[in-house]
Design a protein around this motif. Structure first.
Motif, PDB file in Angstrom:
ATOM      1  N   LYS A  33       0.832  -1.200   0.000  1.00  0.00           N
ATOM      2  CA  LYS A  33       0.000   0.000   0.000  1.00  0.00           C
ATOM      3  C   LYS A  33       0.869   1.253   0.000  1.00  0.00           C
ATOM      4  CE  LYS A  33      -2.462  -3.492   1.790  1.00  0.00           C
ATOM      5  NZ  LYS A  33      -2.005  -4.872   1.557  1.00  0.00           N
ATOM      6  N   PHE A  34       1.985   1.198   0.745  1.00  0.00           N
ATOM      7  CA  PHE A  34       2.884   2.347   0.766  1.00  0.00           C
ATOM      8  C   PHE A  34       3.614   2.501  -0.567  1.00  0.00           C
ATOM      9  CE2 PHE A  34       2.263   1.468   5.277  1.00  0.00           C
ATOM     10  CZ  PHE A  34       1.957   2.745   5.725  1.00  0.00           C
ATOM     11  N   GLU A  35       3.912   1.388  -1.215  1.00  0.00           N
ATOM     12  CA  GLU A  35       4.496   1.482  -2.555  1.00  0.00           C
ATOM     13  C   GLU A  35       3.493   2.081  -3.531  1.00  0.00           C
ATOM     14  OE1 GLU A  35       7.459   1.205  -5.486  1.00  0.00           O
ATOM     15  OE2 GLU A  35       7.542   1.105  -3.295  1.00  0.00           O
ATOM     16  N   ALA A  36       2.220   1.734  -3.363  1.00  0.00           N
ATOM     17  CA  ALA A  36       1.182   2.319  -4.219  1.00  0.00           C
ATOM     18  C   ALA A  36       1.105   3.826  -4.028  1.00  0.00           C
ATOM     19  CB  ALA A  36      -0.166   1.670  -3.928  1.00  0.00           C
ATOM     20  N   ILE A  53     -10.256   1.833  -6.474  1.00  0.00           N
ATOM     21  CA  ILE A  53      -9.753   0.899  -5.471  1.00  0.00           C
ATOM     22  C   ILE A  53     -10.738  -0.236  -5.221  1.00  0.00           C
ATOM     23  CG2 ILE A  53     -10.616   2.451  -3.638  1.00  0.00           C
ATOM     24  CD1 ILE A  53      -8.303   1.397  -1.872  1.00  0.00           C
ATOM     25  N   GLU A  54     -10.214  -1.463  -5.249  1.00  0.00           N
ATOM     26  CA  GLU A  54     -11.010  -2.645  -4.963  1.00  0.00           C
ATOM     27  C   GLU A  54     -11.584  -2.622  -3.553  1.00  0.00           C
ATOM     28  OE1 GLU A  54     -10.303  -7.370  -3.854  1.00  0.00           O
ATOM     29  OE2 GLU A  54      -8.732  -6.306  -4.928  1.00  0.00           O
ATOM     30  N   MET A  55     -10.845  -2.129  -2.590  1.00  0.00           N
ATOM     31  CA  MET A  55     -11.125  -2.376  -1.180  1.00  0.00           C
ATOM     32  C   MET A  55     -12.271  -1.557  -0.595  1.00  0.00           C
ATOM     33  SD  MET A  55      -7.875  -2.659  -2.191  1.00  0.00           S
ATOM     34  CE  MET A  55      -6.932  -4.143  -2.538  1.00  0.00           C
ATOM     35  N   LEU A  56     -12.952  -0.788  -1.428  1.00  0.00           N
ATOM     36  CA  LEU A  56     -14.129  -0.035  -0.978  1.00  0.00           C
ATOM     37  C   LEU A  56     -15.306  -0.360  -1.890  1.00  0.00           C
ATOM     38  CD1 LEU A  56     -12.480   3.422  -0.218  1.00  0.00           C
ATOM     39  CD2 LEU A  56     -13.376   1.792   1.463  1.00  0.00           C
ATOM     40  N   PRO A  57     -16.499  -0.576  -1.319  1.00  0.00           N
ATOM     41  CA  PRO A  57     -17.675  -0.902  -2.137  1.00  0.00           C
ATOM     42  C   PRO A  57     -18.330   0.351  -2.718  1.00  0.00           C
ATOM     43  CG  PRO A  57     -18.272  -0.939   0.175  1.00  0.00           C
ATOM     44  CD  PRO A  57     -16.791  -0.666   0.124  1.00  0.00           C
ATOM     45  N   ASP A  83     -12.809  -3.234   9.724  1.00  0.00           N
ATOM     46  CA  ASP A  83     -13.778  -4.328   9.851  1.00  0.00           C
ATOM     47  C   ASP A  83     -13.599  -5.413   8.792  1.00  0.00           C
ATOM     48  OD1 ASP A  83     -14.923  -3.005  11.977  1.00  0.00           O
ATOM     49  OD2 ASP A  83     -16.558  -2.132  10.799  1.00  0.00           O
ATOM     50  N   ASN A  84     -13.101  -5.050   7.626  1.00  0.00           N
ATOM     51  CA  ASN A  84     -13.132  -5.978   6.486  1.00  0.00           C
ATOM     52  C   ASN A  84     -11.780  -6.315   5.865  1.00  0.00           C
ATOM     53  OD1 ASN A  84     -16.217  -6.205   5.948  1.00  0.00           O
ATOM     54  ND2 ASN A  84     -15.859  -4.004   6.150  1.00  0.00           N
ATOM     55  N   TRP A  85     -10.717  -5.602   6.246  1.00  0.00           N
ATOM     56  CA  TRP A  85      -9.444  -5.812   5.565  1.00  0.00           C
ATOM     57  C   TRP A  85      -8.288  -6.024   6.550  1.00  0.00           C
ATOM     58  CZ3 TRP A  85      -9.012  -6.818   0.524  1.00  0.00           C
ATOM     59  CH2 TRP A  85     -10.163  -6.571  -0.255  1.00  0.00           C
ATOM     60  N   ARG A  86      -8.535  -6.867   7.544  1.00  0.00           N
ATOM     61  CA  ARG A  86      -7.493  -7.196   8.524  1.00  0.00           C
ATOM     62  C   ARG A  86      -6.657  -8.378   8.016  1.00  0.00           C
ATOM     63  NH1 ARG A  86      -7.277  -4.869  13.252  1.00  0.00           N
ATOM     64  NH2 ARG A  86      -8.974  -3.515  13.953  1.00  0.00           N
ATOM     65  N   GLY A  90      -1.057  -3.711  10.612  1.00  0.00           N
ATOM     66  CA  GLY A  90      -0.899  -2.447   9.900  1.00  0.00           C
ATOM     67  C   GLY A  90      -1.616  -2.363   8.575  1.00  0.00           C
ATOM     68  N   VAL A  91      -2.223  -3.458   8.114  1.00  0.00           N
ATOM     69  CA  VAL A  91      -2.850  -3.454   6.787  1.00  0.00           C
ATOM     70  C   VAL A  91      -4.053  -2.518   6.717  1.00  0.00           C
ATOM     71  CG1 VAL A  91      -4.127  -4.880   5.121  1.00  0.00           C
ATOM     72  CG2 VAL A  91      -1.940  -5.671   6.036  1.00  0.00           C
ATOM     73  N   PRO A  92      -5.019  -2.573   7.658  1.00  0.00           N
ATOM     74  CA  PRO A  92      -6.152  -1.643   7.556  1.00  0.00           C
ATOM     75  C   PRO A  92      -5.710  -0.175   7.523  1.00  0.00           C
ATOM     76  CG  PRO A  92      -6.640  -3.371   9.131  1.00  0.00           C
ATOM     77  CD  PRO A  92      -5.189  -3.505   8.794  1.00  0.00           C
ATOM     78  N   ASN A  93      -4.738   0.170   8.374  1.00  0.00           N
ATOM     79  CA  ASN A  93      -4.260   1.554   8.403  1.00  0.00           C
ATOM     80  C   ASN A  93      -3.538   1.929   7.115  1.00  0.00           C
ATOM     81  OD1 ASN A  93      -5.299   2.056  10.938  1.00  0.00           O
ATOM     82  ND2 ASN A  93      -3.390   1.629  12.010  1.00  0.00           N
ATOM     83  N   SER A  94      -2.828   0.978   6.537  1.00  0.00           N
ATOM     84  CA  SER A  94      -2.108   1.287   5.296  1.00  0.00           C
ATOM     85  C   SER A  94      -3.070   1.526   4.138  1.00  0.00           C
ATOM     86  CB  SER A  94      -1.106   0.172   4.956  1.00  0.00           C
ATOM     87  OG  SER A  94      -1.754  -1.058   4.686  1.00  0.00           O
ATOM     88  N   TYR A  95      -4.194   0.805   4.114  1.00  0.00           N
ATOM     89  CA  TYR A  95      -5.226   1.110   3.118  1.00  0.00           C
ATOM     90  C   TYR A  95      -5.781   2.519   3.348  1.00  0.00           C
ATOM     91  CZ  TYR A  95      -5.567  -3.679   1.271  1.00  0.00           C
ATOM     92  OH  TYR A  95      -5.314  -4.886   0.664  1.00  0.00           O
ATOM     93  N   GLY A  96      -5.954   2.869   4.619  1.00  0.00           N
ATOM     94  CA  GLY A  96      -6.424   4.213   4.931  1.00  0.00           C
ATOM     95  C   GLY A  96      -5.445   5.276   4.463  1.00  0.00           C
TER      96      GLY A  96
END
Length: 254
Positions: A33-36, A53-57, A83-86, A90-96
């Protein structure tokens, strides 16, 4: 596979593409995510206008637009990731952080995905065996079709529009012989200037101190940051792989 290049420049890789798909080889490494974010910064300067982004509906698009317009309401977006991307520490925060970076850069943020309820309804009506036999489409394929239409609509609205799309690699390209990837689906819409960049390597963390390397490269390359043209699987578009070093300190070097 071609030789490695240690000068990772996303403008050079993108070339004349109007759609650059950034694919995670796994959702687990936060480093992807940081590379993105690095890719977004370089490509925004190169004229890209949208971040999909895939990760949001899609059902959250109104909330995303409100956040983009006002800077308020990010907590709702972050909570969705929580809630959905654990997928790892650090993954949920990195998506944020990725979404925040897109807004700060002025990229229009587009939610691509269906809701989990929509996916469940589709899969309830299309069994695995029927999807393999080609009698119906499962949620993976339907998702790809929906994303394709959304992306194509944006690109066809204006010749000035250029999209960076972030997703798992098996949406960007075919995951099985009965599930088409965006590479072929979007080309079928007449959009041909497409590049796919696959993130590999890096590290996966299960806690702040429990991390493991995720690179399949030989020992001499595990700690190197590089890219090369090519992809070890079938792809209908020009493809590159960007290898992140297993040393997670690379995340600091945005």
């Amino acid at each position: 596979m071609s030789k490695i290049n240690t000068d990772v420049n996303y403008k050079t890789i993108a070339g004349n593409a109007r759609l650059v798909m950034l694919g995670e080889s796994s959702h687990n490494p936060a480093i992807y995510k940081f590379e993105a974010i690095k890719a977004l910064r370089q490509l925004k300067a190169f004229g890209f206008t949208h971040f999909a982004i895939e990760m949001l509906p899609r059902s959250m698009q109104e909330k995303i637009d409100f956040y983009q317009r006002t800077g308020k309401g990010f907590n709702v977006i972050q909570q969705y990731f929580n809630d959905n991307w654990r997928w790892g520490y650090g993954v949920p925060n990195s998506y944020g952080e990725l979404v925040k970076a897109a807004r700060e850069l002025g990229l229009k943020i587009i939610a691509l995905d269906l809701t989990l309820d929509e996916m469940d309804l589709i899969d309830a009506s299309c069994s695995y065996n029927n999807s393999v036999a080609g009698n119906c489409f499962n949620s993976h394929t339907i998702r790809n079709m929906v994303w394709t239409q959304n992306i194509s609509n944006i690109l066809n609205t204006s010749k000035q529009n250029k999209i960076i799309a972030f997703m798992h690699r098996w949406h960007a390209v075919s995951s099985t012989n009965y599930q088409e990837g965006l590479d072929t689906l979007i080309k079928a819409q007449g959009i041909l200037k497409i590049k796919f960049i696959d993130f590999i390597g890096g590290s996966v963390c299960y806690s702040q101190t429990d991390c493991k390397g995720y690179s399949d490269e030989k020992e001499a390359l595990k700690q190197k940051y590089f890219y090369r043209e090519g992809f070890p699987f079938k792809s209908a578009v020009t493809t590159y792989q960007v290898h992140l070093p297993e040393n997670s300190a690379h995340m600091k070097g945005l």
